[in-house]
Design a protein around this motif. Sequence first.
Motif, PDB file in Angstrom:
ATOM      1  N   GLY A 190       0.826  -1.199   0.000  1.00 23.33           N
ATOM      2  CA  GLY A 190       0.000   0.000   0.000  1.00 23.33           C
ATOM      3  C   GLY A 190       0.860   1.249   0.000  1.00 23.33           C
ATOM      4  N   THR A 191       0.225   2.402  -0.147  1.00 30.88           N
ATOM      5  CA  THR A 191       0.949   3.671  -0.240  1.00 30.88           C
ATOM      6  C   THR A 191       1.279   4.202   1.146  1.00 30.88           C
ATOM      7  OG1 THR A 191      -1.151   4.877  -0.334  1.00 30.88           O
ATOM      8  CG2 THR A 191      -0.130   4.276  -2.431  1.00 30.88           C
ATOM      9  N   PRO A 192       2.390   4.946   1.281  1.00 29.23           N
ATOM     10  CA  PRO A 192       2.710   5.576   2.565  1.00 29.23           C
ATOM     11  C   PRO A 192       1.603   6.520   3.017  1.00 29.23           C
ATOM     12  CG  PRO A 192       4.629   5.568   1.131  1.00 29.23           C
ATOM     13  CD  PRO A 192       3.465   5.134   0.284  1.00 29.23           C
ATOM     14  N   GLN A 193       1.406   6.568   4.331  1.00 27.68           N
ATOM     15  CA  GLN A 193       0.319   7.343   4.923  1.00 27.68           C
ATOM     16  C   GLN A 193       0.911   8.423   5.821  1.00 27.68           C
ATOM     17  OE1 GLN A 193      -3.308   7.042   4.814  1.00 27.68           O
ATOM     18  NE2 GLN A 193      -2.959   9.027   5.761  1.00 27.68           N
ATOM     19  N   ALA A 194       0.568   9.713   5.542  1.00 25.58           N
ATOM     20  CA  ALA A 194       1.024  10.822   6.378  1.00 25.58           C
ATOM     21  C   ALA A 194       0.136  10.964   7.606  1.00 25.58           C
ATOM     22  CB  ALA A 194       1.017  12.115   5.573  1.00 25.58           C
ATOM     23  N   GLY A 195       0.729  11.398   8.711  1.00 26.61           N
ATOM     24  CA  GLY A 195      -0.023  11.600   9.950  1.00 26.61           C
ATOM     25  C   GLY A 195      -0.818  10.380  10.345  1.00 26.61           C
TER      26      GLY A 195
END
Length: 235
Positions: A190-195
């Motif tokens: 999956g894609t990186p998640q901010a916060g």
Amino acid sequence: MSQPPIRLALFGLVNTYLVPEEDGLTLIDTGMPPLVPRIVKTAARLGKLVRRVLLTHGHTDHAGGLDAVRNAFSHAEVMMHGADLHHLEEGGVATRPDHLLRGGERIGSLRVIPAPGHSAGQVAFLDGRDGTLYAGDSFTTLGKTRAVSEFQLGFGTLPWLASEDRAQATRSAALLADLPGVRWLAPGHGTPQAGPTPLMREAVLRAQQDWPVPPWQLAFIRPLQRAMAARPRRD
């Protein structure tokens, strides 16, 4: 917010990450062999050599390209937790680590954090400079942020099925979700998640509920369960 981690993904699903250090690059996971040429090309574009290879765990989708990476970067030091060594043999990987990781040690800018459950020797890495948590298969962000121990249909079913101890995986995810200073979640899938901290905590709460898998979903995964059960296992 800091810059997102440098992610290289196979089919947008299986991730590796390049972490810049003063002496070069640290590669977190190798992915499978088809991803290795992109790793080599990206390192060349960045003008740096891969100095270290850190494996979050030994499953083939995370370590299958290790031999090809070692061929491309012959002086890179390979590191992983000793409890996952047998996965390299099972996956037909010849390269063995130069160093066995321990919880709490620092490798460059990264702190090693034990995260067992998905595999006995899984570890995560926290970069104290920008707050990026390289979580391996403790969490996925396929569709939404989930602990790997929470069942999901689609590609995310595979890491769920491959988890060796889902109760322990949930406990590890809870510990990671409570780490201070996390600004980015960099999952294995999956894609990186901010916060990410609120989403990680919500995911842990869902996993802790341990809802039964609905019958129609069980029908979908039974062939996969049989295939996983048929894999060679260490005695």
